[in-house]
Design a protein around this motif. Structure first.
Motif, short mmCIF file in Angstrom:
data_model
loop_
_atom_site.label_atom_id
_atom_site.label_comp_id
_atom_site.label_asym_id
_atom_site.label_seq_id
_atom_site.Cartn_x
_atom_site.Cartn_y
_atom_site.Cartn_z
N GLY A 1 2.81 -58.87 -23.30
CA GLY A 1 3.69 -58.03 -24.10
C GLY A 1 4.75 -57.30 -23.30
O GLY A 1 5.36 -56.37 -23.79
N ILE A 2 4.98 -57.74 -22.07
CA ILE A 2 5.97 -57.10 -21.21
C ILE A 2 7.34 -57.75 -21.37
O ILE A 2 8.37 -57.10 -21.20
N ALA A 3 7.35 -59.03 -21.72
CA ALA A 3 8.61 -59.75 -21.92
C ALA A 3 8.57 -60.49 -23.25
O ALA A 3 7.50 -60.85 -23.76
N ASP A 4 9.76 -60.70 -23.81
CA ASP A 4 9.94 -61.50 -25.02
C ASP A 4 10.51 -62.85 -24.65
O ASP A 4 11.36 -62.95 -23.76
N ARG A 5 10.06 -63.88 -25.34
CA ARG A 5 10.63 -65.22 -25.22
C ARG A 5 11.27 -65.52 -26.55
O ARG A 5 10.60 -65.53 -27.59
N ILE A 6 12.59 -65.72 -26.55
CA ILE A 6 13.33 -65.93 -27.79
C ILE A 6 13.95 -67.32 -27.78
O ILE A 6 14.78 -67.64 -26.91
N ALA A 7 13.54 -68.15 -28.74
CA ALA A 7 14.10 -69.49 -28.88
C ALA A 7 15.29 -69.40 -29.83
O ALA A 7 15.15 -68.95 -30.98
N TYR B 1 14.83 -64.82 -22.16
CA TYR B 1 13.75 -63.88 -21.87
C TYR B 1 14.36 -62.50 -21.67
O TYR B 1 15.44 -62.37 -21.11
N SER B 2 13.64 -61.50 -22.12
CA SER B 2 14.07 -60.11 -21.93
C SER B 2 12.84 -59.23 -21.93
O SER B 2 11.75 -59.65 -22.35
N LEU B 3 12.99 -58.02 -21.44
CA LEU B 3 11.87 -57.08 -21.44
C LEU B 3 11.66 -56.50 -22.84
O LEU B 3 12.62 -56.25 -23.57
N THR B 4 10.43 -56.29 -23.19
CA THR B 4 10.09 -55.60 -24.42
C THR B 4 10.21 -54.09 -24.18
O THR B 4 10.48 -53.66 -23.05
N GLU B 5 9.95 -53.32 -25.19
CA GLU B 5 9.94 -51.86 -25.01
C GLU B 5 8.89 -51.48 -23.97
O GLU B 5 9.14 -50.63 -23.11
N ALA B 6 7.73 -52.13 -24.02
CA ALA B 6 6.68 -51.86 -23.03
C ALA B 6 7.17 -52.23 -21.63
O ALA B 6 6.92 -51.51 -20.66
#
Length: 92
Positions: free
Chosen positions: A46-52, A62-67
């Protein structure tokens, strides 16, 4: 998550949304396999998001989540401390 490669990956992600290729260019010391494994681990935690993204060709960012963003002050302090320790070792 010990290791300078992981910290470097978090540093790059803290700069904003990046593709796998962009991360690979910024972190040439990491093999494709290691980079993919580390990204998957960050996403799983839950530290990074993977967006297709839709379209052709397929694009994933990829980007960082709020966490993940909450780690930024810690990373900054780690780099400051590392720099200071290197200066002390060189007698500056």
């Amino acid at each position: 998550m010990p290791g300078s490669g992981r910290r470097s990956l978090l540093r790059e992600l803290s700069r904003g949304e990046l593709t796998f290729g962009g991360l690979k260019a910024a972190l040439p010391e990491l093999s494709d396999k290691v980079l993919a494994e580390r990204l998957a681990a960050l996403v799983d935690r839950g530290i990074a998001d993977r967006i297709a993204h839709r379209g052709y060709p397929n694009r994933v960012t990829y980007s960082l989540t709020e966490a993940g963003n909450t780690l930024r002050p810690l990373l900054i302090e780690l780099y400051r401390t590392g720099t200071r320790l290197q200066e002390l070792q060189r007698g500056l």
